[in-house]
Design a protein around this motif. Structure first.
Motif, PDB file in Angstrom:
ATOM      1  N   VAL A  59      43.692  52.795  35.189  1.00 27.54           N
ATOM      2  CA  VAL A  59      42.541  52.277  35.932  1.00 27.54           C
ATOM      3  C   VAL A  59      41.465  53.347  36.078  1.00 27.54           C
ATOM      4  CG1 VAL A  59      41.771  51.450  38.202  1.00 27.54           C
ATOM      5  CG2 VAL A  59      43.858  50.522  37.166  1.00 27.54           C
ATOM      6  N   SER A  60      41.880  54.582  36.403  1.00 34.98           N
ATOM      7  CA  SER A  60      40.900  55.646  36.643  1.00 34.98           C
ATOM      8  C   SER A  60      40.080  55.962  35.398  1.00 34.98           C
ATOM      9  CB  SER A  60      41.620  56.911  37.126  1.00 34.98           C
ATOM     10  OG  SER A  60      42.246  56.689  38.367  1.00 34.98           O
ATOM     11  N   ILE A  61      40.753  56.129  34.257  1.00 35.49           N
ATOM     12  CA  ILE A  61      40.033  56.523  33.045  1.00 35.49           C
ATOM     13  C   ILE A  61      39.245  55.363  32.458  1.00 35.49           C
ATOM     14  CG2 ILE A  61      41.723  56.004  31.242  1.00 35.49           C
ATOM     15  CD1 ILE A  61      39.696  59.265  31.633  1.00 35.49           C
ATOM     16  N   SER A  62      39.573  54.128  32.865  1.00 34.09           N
ATOM     17  CA  SER A  62      38.808  52.972  32.393  1.00 34.09           C
ATOM     18  C   SER A  62      37.365  53.024  32.866  1.00 34.09           C
ATOM     19  CB  SER A  62      39.456  51.664  32.876  1.00 34.09           C
ATOM     20  OG  SER A  62      40.723  51.476  32.282  1.00 34.09           O
ATOM     21  N   VAL A  63      37.152  53.623  34.036  1.00 32.14           N
ATOM     22  CA  VAL A  63      35.802  53.649  34.607  1.00 32.14           C
ATOM     23  C   VAL A  63      35.267  55.057  34.843  1.00 32.14           C
ATOM     24  CG1 VAL A  63      35.900  51.374  35.664  1.00 32.14           C
ATOM     25  CG2 VAL A  63      36.839  53.333  36.901  1.00 32.14           C
ATOM     26  N   PHE A  64      36.130  56.065  34.792  1.00 28.15           N
ATOM     27  CA  PHE A  64      35.671  57.447  34.972  1.00 28.15           C
ATOM     28  C   PHE A  64      35.999  58.264  33.734  1.00 28.15           C
ATOM     29  CE2 PHE A  64      36.471  61.896  35.967  1.00 28.15           C
ATOM     30  CZ  PHE A  64      35.307  62.248  36.611  1.00 28.15           C
ATOM     31  N   PRO A  65      34.995  58.875  33.073  1.00 27.28           N
ATOM     32  CA  PRO A  65      33.584  58.927  33.468  1.00 27.28           C
ATOM     33  C   PRO A  65      32.696  57.935  32.729  1.00 27.28           C
ATOM     34  CG  PRO A  65      33.986  60.565  31.800  1.00 27.28           C
ATOM     35  CD  PRO A  65      35.301  59.819  31.979  1.00 27.28           C
ATOM     36  N   SER A  66      33.276  57.112  31.834  1.00 31.44           N
ATOM     37  CA  SER A  66      32.454  56.286  30.947  1.00 31.44           C
ATOM     38  C   SER A  66      31.528  55.342  31.707  1.00 31.44           C
ATOM     39  CB  SER A  66      33.350  55.492  29.991  1.00 31.44           C
ATOM     40  OG  SER A  66      34.265  54.690  30.711  1.00 31.44           O
ATOM     41  N   VAL A  67      31.991  54.761  32.811  1.00 35.07           N
ATOM     42  CA  VAL A  67      31.158  53.865  33.604  1.00 35.07           C
ATOM     43  C   VAL A  67      30.479  54.614  34.741  1.00 35.07           C
ATOM     44  CG1 VAL A  67      31.132  51.817  35.084  1.00 35.07           C
ATOM     45  CG2 VAL A  67      32.557  51.846  33.023  1.00 35.07           C
ATOM     46  N   SER A  68      31.238  55.403  35.477  1.00 35.53           N
ATOM     47  CA  SER A  68      30.678  56.062  36.671  1.00 35.53           C
ATOM     48  C   SER A  68      29.534  57.007  36.329  1.00 35.53           C
ATOM     49  CB  SER A  68      31.779  56.825  37.409  1.00 35.53           C
ATOM     50  OG  SER A  68      32.314  57.869  36.614  1.00 35.53           O
ATOM     51  N   SER A  69      29.612  57.693  35.181  1.00 38.14           N
ATOM     52  CA  SER A  69      28.546  58.633  34.829  1.00 38.14           C
ATOM     53  C   SER A  69      27.305  57.923  34.296  1.00 38.14           C
ATOM     54  CB  SER A  69      29.044  59.637  33.785  1.00 38.14           C
ATOM     55  OG  SER A  69      29.293  58.993  32.546  1.00 38.14           O
ATOM     56  N   GLY A  70      27.426  56.621  34.032  1.00 43.62           N
ATOM     57  CA  GLY A  70      26.263  55.854  33.590  1.00 43.62           C
ATOM     58  C   GLY A  70      25.539  55.147  34.712  1.00 43.62           C
ATOM     59  N   VAL A 110      37.671  48.612  39.100  1.00 39.92           N
ATOM     60  CA  VAL A 110      36.973  48.389  37.825  1.00 39.92           C
ATOM     61  C   VAL A 110      35.743  47.495  38.015  1.00 39.92           C
ATOM     62  CG1 VAL A 110      37.175  47.489  35.474  1.00 39.92           C
ATOM     63  CG2 VAL A 110      39.069  48.792  36.479  1.00 39.92           C
ATOM     64  N   PRO A 111      35.871  46.276  38.554  1.00 36.36           N
ATOM     65  CA  PRO A 111      34.654  45.460  38.739  1.00 36.36           C
ATOM     66  C   PRO A 111      33.679  46.049  39.753  1.00 36.36           C
ATOM     67  CG  PRO A 111      36.556  44.398  39.767  1.00 36.36           C
ATOM     68  CD  PRO A 111      37.086  45.522  38.937  1.00 36.36           C
ATOM     69  N   LEU A 112      34.172  46.757  40.761  1.00 37.41           N
ATOM     70  CA  LEU A 112      33.263  47.339  41.746  1.00 37.41           C
ATOM     71  C   LEU A 112      32.278  48.301  41.094  1.00 37.41           C
ATOM     72  CD1 LEU A 112      35.585  48.046  44.835  1.00 37.41           C
ATOM     73  CD2 LEU A 112      33.907  46.204  44.544  1.00 37.41           C
ATOM     74  N   LEU A 113      32.768  49.171  40.215  1.00 37.27           N
ATOM     75  CA  LEU A 113      31.891  50.134  39.552  1.00 37.27           C
ATOM     76  C   LEU A 113      31.064  49.482  38.450  1.00 37.27           C
ATOM     77  CD1 LEU A 113      34.306  53.178  39.471  1.00 37.27           C
ATOM     78  CD2 LEU A 113      32.088  53.115  40.607  1.00 37.27           C
ATOM     79  N   MET A 114      31.601  48.472  37.788  1.00 36.98           N
ATOM     80  CA  MET A 114      30.854  47.774  36.741  1.00 36.98           C
ATOM     81  C   MET A 114      29.591  47.121  37.287  1.00 36.98           C
ATOM     82  SD  MET A 114      33.869  45.939  34.504  1.00 36.98           S
ATOM     83  CE  MET A 114      32.689  44.959  33.550  1.00 36.98           C
ATOM     84  N   PHE A 115      29.665  46.636  38.530  1.00 35.18           N
ATOM     85  CA  PHE A 115      28.526  45.920  39.105  1.00 35.18           C
ATOM     86  C   PHE A 115      27.612  46.817  39.934  1.00 35.18           C
ATOM     87  CE2 PHE A 115      31.281  42.317  38.097  1.00 35.18           C
ATOM     88  CZ  PHE A 115      30.351  41.466  37.489  1.00 35.18           C
ATOM     89  N   HIS A 148      23.990  41.523  33.085  1.00 37.49           N
ATOM     90  CA  HIS A 148      22.716  41.913  33.702  1.00 37.49           C
ATOM     91  C   HIS A 148      22.751  41.946  35.228  1.00 37.49           C
ATOM     92  CE1 HIS A 148      20.749  41.782  29.812  1.00 37.49           C
ATOM     93  NE2 HIS A 148      21.284  40.585  29.589  1.00 37.49           N
ATOM     94  N   THR A 149      23.759  41.355  35.823  1.00 40.45           N
ATOM     95  CA  THR A 149      23.824  41.269  37.283  1.00 40.45           C
ATOM     96  C   THR A 149      24.241  42.607  37.890  1.00 40.45           C
ATOM     97  OG1 THR A 149      24.457  38.950  37.129  1.00 40.45           O
ATOM     98  CG2 THR A 149      24.842  40.064  39.231  1.00 40.45           C
ATOM     99  N   VAL A 150      23.496  43.065  38.894  1.00 38.31           N
ATOM    100  CA  VAL A 150      23.853  44.256  39.668  1.00 38.31           C
ATOM    101  C   VAL A 150      24.123  43.804  41.108  1.00 38.31           C
ATOM    102  CG1 VAL A 150      23.112  46.514  40.510  1.00 38.31           C
ATOM    103  CG2 VAL A 150      22.456  45.762  38.213  1.00 38.31           C
ATOM    104  N   LEU A 151      25.389  43.773  41.476  1.00 40.72           N
ATOM    105  CA  LEU A 151      25.750  43.292  42.811  1.00 40.72           C
ATOM    106  C   LEU A 151      25.649  44.377  43.872  1.00 40.72           C
ATOM    107  CD1 LEU A 151      28.921  41.124  41.984  1.00 40.72           C
ATOM    108  CD2 LEU A 151      26.560  40.349  42.337  1.00 40.72           C
ATOM    109  N   PHE A 152      25.695  45.647  43.446  1.00 35.87           N
ATOM    110  CA  PHE A 152      25.671  46.774  44.388  1.00 35.87           C
ATOM    111  C   PHE A 152      24.526  47.715  44.017  1.00 35.87           C
ATOM    112  CE2 PHE A 152      30.126  45.467  43.617  1.00 35.87           C
ATOM    113  CZ  PHE A 152      30.389  44.899  44.860  1.00 35.87           C
ATOM    114  N   PRO A 153      23.281  47.350  44.389  1.00 33.23           N
ATOM    115  CA  PRO A 153      22.111  48.101  43.921  1.00 33.23           C
ATOM    116  C   PRO A 153      21.819  49.384  44.681  1.00 33.23           C
ATOM    117  CG  PRO A 153      21.415  46.232  45.252  1.00 33.23           C
ATOM    118  CD  PRO A 153      22.901  46.124  45.117  1.00 33.23           C
ATOM    119  N   ASN A 197      30.800  45.618  27.013  1.00 32.42           N
ATOM    120  CA  ASN A 197      30.538  44.326  27.684  1.00 32.42           C
ATOM    121  C   ASN A 197      29.488  44.426  28.771  1.00 32.42           C
ATOM    122  OD1 ASN A 197      32.306  42.535  26.292  1.00 32.42           O
ATOM    123  ND2 ASN A 197      34.052  43.514  27.286  1.00 32.42           N
ATOM    124  N   ILE A 198      29.228  45.644  29.235  1.00 34.02           N
ATOM    125  CA  ILE A 198      28.131  45.789  30.210  1.00 34.02           C
ATOM    126  C   ILE A 198      26.794  45.774  29.494  1.00 34.02           C
ATOM    127  CG2 ILE A 198      27.087  47.296  31.942  1.00 34.02           C
ATOM    128  CD1 ILE A 198      29.824  48.347  32.629  1.00 34.02           C
TER     129      ILE A 198
END
Length: 437
Positions: A280-291, A352-357, A367-372, A436-437
């Motif tokens: 779970v951690s490497i799925s979103v860190f750093p590829s998603v979180s750093s973006g 995962v979905p929390l950081l994706m949005f 295109h949706t940003v739920l946490f701007p 997919n993002i």
């Protein structure tokens, strides 16, 4: 049957303080062994942390620009490529390490790994000032090869160090694991300092990688000093059934492959917990979180343009991860057989979905940003790091303690294998998430 978590660890820790003849074990004078394993923990993940944190440097090398709004195919997916190049050879090297447990001494495996890591980082440091603008694809491929080599070496080093830490009291294993998180924190701090000192990206990177070179050299020196401490000689001698002072002796060349079935039977569920935590951690860190970019990038403030990603994605995550690992020195709950532990591990899927949005950019499909607001990635990265540190450390320190003592080192390697397998699968999954993002 387990006697209950508190009773088990109380009995276990008491037995560790007394040797077979009833005499007291040597003290860890000035906590030198604890600090050595802490230092080795920092060094075990240092290469990976330095590679993924130098985002501005890689962006510059691959696109000849530090502007994050100027995207290239290589730049957008570089963190995911790094994750895959790191994780796949790491899995293979940990499998190799398991087969070498009874054939090569920890000294040979650990020192050879550190030397390889040092050589790769020296080459990486030299390339900082080399103009590769005409050879970007070659530089990209060479970087991935370097990551693969250094990651394989660092995982043999990590598996071997965690394996021998299983012979020591649990606090030594905890020191090594906490050191891994501190390595990430120190890496980010070095990155931020170099950003603040100089605006030239290559000068920053040169200082940055030189720090890594020096630190790996310190790890080599510290490990060579480890056999000089009576505390470490005592536990390693007891583990290998040889006289004190033979920490560096070769294992018997006739030693066979450690039996895997009893290890999986005792520590299999703990290994799966480790796998999923790091997946779970490497799925979103750093590829998603750093973006994830600040919502105020148009303001031109240093916080929004220069320091937002290093602070919110890397520093906060690593500090939280370190804090979570440190808590395990005082609190070990749920216990090794508790059903609550796997449930808590599965609950991390929500990260995962929390950081994706959050405000990840660019967004081509989702295109949706739920946490701007900028506060969201701050909170989510802290939760990701804390849960990774605590829930990832507990099964790692439980694993070598729930098997017979003679299988402790092999179990440490197996637990490291589950960790690295989680990183490998999570790395591949991170590419799909970014796409997919």
């Amino acid at each position: 049957m387990w006697l209950g978590t508190k009773s088990y660890w109380k009995i276990n820790s008491t037995s560790l303080r007394l040797s077979a003849d009833g005499s007291r074990n040597p003290e860890d004078s000035y906590k030198l062994v604890y600090l050595t394993f802490f230092l080795m923990g920092i060094g075990s993940l240092l290469p990976w942390n330095f590679f993924i944190t130098a985002k501005q440097y890689w962006l510059y090398k691959l696109s000849n620009s530090t502007d994050q709004n100027k995207h290239s195919g290589l730049g957008d997916y570089f963190e995911s490529y790094l994750s895959i190049a790191s994780a796949v050879p790491s899995v293979l090297c940990l499998i190799l390490s398991f087969f070498l447990v009874n054939r090569l001494s920890p000294k040979v495996r650990i020192l050879s790994s550190l030397v390889v890591m040092l050589l790769v980082f020296v080459v990486t440091t030299v390339l900082v000032k080399v103009d590769v603008s005409e050879y970007r694809m070659e530089f990209f491929a060479g970087t991935l090869v370097s990551v693969a080599v250094v990651s394989g070496a660092s995982n043999i080093f990590c598996g071997s160090m965690f394996g021998i830490s299983g012979y020591f009291p649990m606090r030594i294993s905890q020191a090594f694991i906490s050191g891994q998180a501190m390595g990430g924190t120190l890496t980010v701090l070095a990155s931020i300092v170099t950003l603040a000192v100089s605006e030239d990206v290559t000068t920053n990177a040169l200082s940055y990688f030189l720090i890594a070179d020096v630190f790996i050299l310190l790890c080599i020196i510290s490990f060579l000093l480890l056999p000089n401490y009576a505390y470490s000689r005592h536990y390693m001698a007891a583990a290998t059934c040889v006289s004190p002072g033979t920490l560096n002796e070769e294992r018997s060349p006739t030693g066979g492959v450690p039996p895997l079935q009893p290890i999986i039977k005792k520590a299999g569920v703990l290994g799966l917990c480790v796998f999923y935590v790091f997946f779970v951690s490497i799925s979103v860190f750093p590829s998603v979180s750093s973006g994830i970019q600040s919502m105020n990038t148009d303001s031109g403030s240093p916080w929004a343009t220069t320091y937002f990603v290093p602070l919110t994605s890397f520093l906060l995550y690593n500090v939280a991860d370190f804090s979570g690992r440190q808590v395990t020195a005082w609190v070990q709950t749920p216990g090794p057989t508790s059903r609550v532990l796997p449930v808590l591990v599965l609950c991390r899927s929500v990260m995962v979905p929390l950081l994706m949005f959050c405000n990840y950019q660019p967004r081509n499909h989702l295109h949706t940003v739920l946490f701007p607001h900028d506060v969201y990635p701050v909170v989510f990265n802290c939760l990701l790091g804390l849960s990774n540190g605590y829930l990832g450390t507990l099964p790692m320190i439980y694993g070598p303690k729930v098997v017979p003592r003679e299988l402790a080192e092999a179990t440490g390697v197996v637990m490291s294998f589950f960790l690295t397998l989680g990183l490998a699968v999570g790395s591949a999954f991170s590419v799909l998430i970014v796409h997919n993002i």
